[in-house]
Motif scaffolding. Structure first.
Motif, PDB file in Angstrom:
ATOM      1  N   VAL A  27       0.861  -1.173   0.000  1.00  7.78           N
ATOM      2  CA  VAL A  27       0.000   0.000   0.000  1.00  7.78           C
ATOM      3  C   VAL A  27       0.903   1.230   0.000  1.00  7.78           C
ATOM      4  CG1 VAL A  27      -1.808   1.262   1.217  1.00  7.78           C
ATOM      5  CG2 VAL A  27      -1.792  -1.250   1.263  1.00  7.78           C
ATOM      6  N   VAL A  28       0.719   2.100  -0.982  1.00  6.86           N
ATOM      7  CA  VAL A  28       1.505   3.327  -1.098  1.00  6.86           C
ATOM      8  C   VAL A  28       0.784   4.425  -0.329  1.00  6.86           C
ATOM      9  CG1 VAL A  28       2.449   5.055  -2.682  1.00  6.86           C
ATOM     10  CG2 VAL A  28       2.414   2.625  -3.328  1.00  6.86           C
ATOM     11  N   HIS A  29       1.483   4.989   0.648  1.00  3.73           N
ATOM     12  CA  HIS A  29       0.907   6.039   1.486  1.00  3.73           C
ATOM     13  C   HIS A  29       1.338   7.434   1.053  1.00  3.73           C
ATOM     14  CE1 HIS A  29      -0.390   2.959   4.289  1.00  3.73           C
ATOM     15  NE2 HIS A  29       0.787   2.416   4.129  1.00  3.73           N
ATOM     16  N   ARG A  30       2.527   7.519   0.459  1.00  2.67           N
ATOM     17  CA  ARG A  30       3.063   8.803   0.014  1.00  2.67           C
ATOM     18  C   ARG A  30       3.622   8.646  -1.375  1.00  2.67           C
ATOM     19  NH1 ARG A  30       6.852  11.176   4.684  1.00  2.67           N
ATOM     20  NH2 ARG A  30       5.322  12.755   5.214  1.00  2.67           N
ATOM     21  N   ARG A  80      -0.040  11.621  -5.983  1.00  7.35           N
ATOM     22  CA  ARG A  80      -0.110  12.164  -4.616  1.00  7.35           C
ATOM     23  C   ARG A  80      -1.556  12.214  -4.136  1.00  7.35           C
ATOM     24  NH1 ARG A  80       2.327  17.500  -4.857  1.00  7.35           N
ATOM     25  NH2 ARG A  80       4.201  16.262  -5.098  1.00  7.35           N
ATOM     26  N   GLU A  81      -2.462  12.649  -5.023  1.00  8.66           N
ATOM     27  CA  GLU A  81      -3.869  12.794  -4.652  1.00  8.66           C
ATOM     28  C   GLU A  81      -4.578  11.453  -4.497  1.00  8.66           C
ATOM     29  OE1 GLU A  81      -2.570  14.040  -7.649  1.00  8.66           O
ATOM     30  OE2 GLU A  81      -1.933  15.898  -6.675  1.00  8.66           O
TER      31      GLU A  81
END
Length: 161
Positions: free
Chosen positions: A65-68, A75-76
């Motif tokens: 899971v990509v958080h940043r 990004r959004e």
């Protein structure tokens, strides 16, 4: 997932994706399929390779899971799930996993096991987990803006009608 700029070689791949079809390359000498498409076979180095339509079926190998993200347009979208899938034809492919539920769980302090805020954990920050994903889960291809992505198979791998 970010895409490359189509060139004359990769144009058939991206055109097929825009039509909702996933293509692979198959070597005519050794018979092995491969992905990401290239002009030669990565196994025997033959240049006698052809386009082939994939079935669109895959199993989940791994995910995160990509958080940043600092990539434009991503990004959004955080959090989002990236993964590696094993295509039914054999090759492994990096992709985005879509239509899976994500859930915010606890605070970052809880996520990393911090006992107090004094150690620098931000209690406002949260982490996200992808609900229901597991290695070996059966997936099917879908397309988002002409890019192949994968989602959990509607029949959960019990066979298609």
């Amino acid at each position: 997932m970010p895409t490359s700029t189509p060139d004359p070689f990769s144009r058939p791949y991206w055109d097929a994706a825009a039509e909702g079809r996933l293509l692979l390359r198959r070597c005519r000498d050794c018979g092995r399929p491969h992905h990401h498409p290239r002009e030669f076979c990565p196994y025997c180095w033959s240049e006698d390779v052809e386009w082939e339509e994939a079935s669109g079926r895959a199993t989940l190998y791994t995910w995160s899971v990509v958080h940043r993200s600092e990539l434009p347009g991503f990004r959004e979208r955080t959090p989002y799930v990236v993964g590696v899938v094993d295509l039914a034809e054999g090759p492994r492919m990096a992709t985005e996993i879509v239509e899976c539920a994500t859930e915010i769980v606890g605070s970052a302090a809880e996520a990393v096991g911090c006992a107090t805020e004094a150690v620098g954990c931000a209690t406002e920050a949260t982490r996200c987990v992808a609900e229901g994903l597991r290695a070996g889960l059966e997936l099917e291809v879908d397309f988002r803006e002409g890019v192949p992505v994968f989602k959990v198979r509607g029949d959960n791998g019990r066979g298609l009608a």
